[in-house]
Design an enzyme around this catalytic site. Structure first.
Site, PDB file in Angstrom:
ATOM      1  N   CYS A   3      19.129  46.725  -6.057  1.00 28.98           N
ATOM      2  CA  CYS A   3      19.557  45.670  -5.130  1.00 28.98           C
ATOM      3  C   CYS A   3      20.917  45.123  -5.570  1.00 28.98           C
ATOM      4  CB  CYS A   3      18.517  44.550  -5.090  1.00 28.98           C
ATOM      5  SG  CYS A   3      19.060  43.108  -4.167  1.00 28.98           S
ATOM      6  N   CYS A   6      20.887  41.437  -6.685  1.00 27.99           N
ATOM      7  CA  CYS A   6      20.228  41.307  -7.991  1.00 27.99           C
ATOM      8  C   CYS A   6      21.181  41.746  -9.101  1.00 27.99           C
ATOM      9  CB  CYS A   6      18.948  42.127  -8.045  1.00 27.99           C
ATOM     10  SG  CYS A   6      17.531  41.338  -7.241  1.00 27.99           S
ATOM     11  N   HIS A  96      20.270  35.980   1.827  1.00 31.78           N
ATOM     12  CA  HIS A  96      21.571  35.328   1.597  1.00 31.78           C
ATOM     13  C   HIS A  96      21.943  34.498   2.803  1.00 31.78           C
ATOM     14  CE1 HIS A  96      22.180  39.343   3.314  1.00 31.78           C
ATOM     15  NE2 HIS A  96      23.234  38.860   3.939  1.00 31.78           N
TER      16      HIS A  96
END
Ligand code: AMP
Ligand code: ZN
Length: 111
Positions: A3, A6, A96
């Site tokens: 990700c 991440c 997000h």
């Protein structure tokens, strides 16, 4: 870890930080759609807004978006966008919020 957000949180990918709080990070979008374009993300992976059940984290994310707008001096206003899942046009599968501003925005903004 695949990700991309991440990896940014882990410091494995570079980003331009705007704000960090206990559970949230905000950094500049790599392809800005406006003079100010900041992404606000939870440090812990959440797939999308649809999966966000933690009320405290929800509050911290919304607070961070407002704090970004203040730090970026978006006194004329701004837009908060959460593209969610396929129909919402979400491309990165880590929740997000887009904080977009710095110019007069049109009625819709794809991203
Ligand atoms: P969305 O379509 O809502 O999933 O938007 C994903 C956003 O992430 C896009 O505006 C991309 O420009 C942005 N983005 C993708 N990779 C990065 C990255 N490494 N650093 C900053 N922004 C990124
Ligand atoms: Zn993630």
């Amino acid at each position: 870890m695949s990700c991309v957000f991440c990896r940014i949180v882990a410091g494995e990918l570079p980003s331009t930080l705007v704000l960090e709080s206990e559970r949230v990070l905000a950094f500049r979008d790599i392809r800005p759609a406006a003079p100010v374009h900041v992404l606000v993300v939870p440090k812990a992976h959440v797939d999308s807004l649809f999966e966000l059940e933690d009320r405290e984290l929800a509050g911290e994310l919304l607070w961070a978006a407002a704090e970004v707008a203040r730090r970026e001096q978006l006194t004329g206003g701004f837009r908060l966008i959460a593209n969610t899942r396929h129909d919402g046009g979400q491309e990165v599968g880590h929740l997000h919020l887009h904080v977009v501003g710095g110019r007069r925005l049109g009625p819709m903004l794809a991203r």
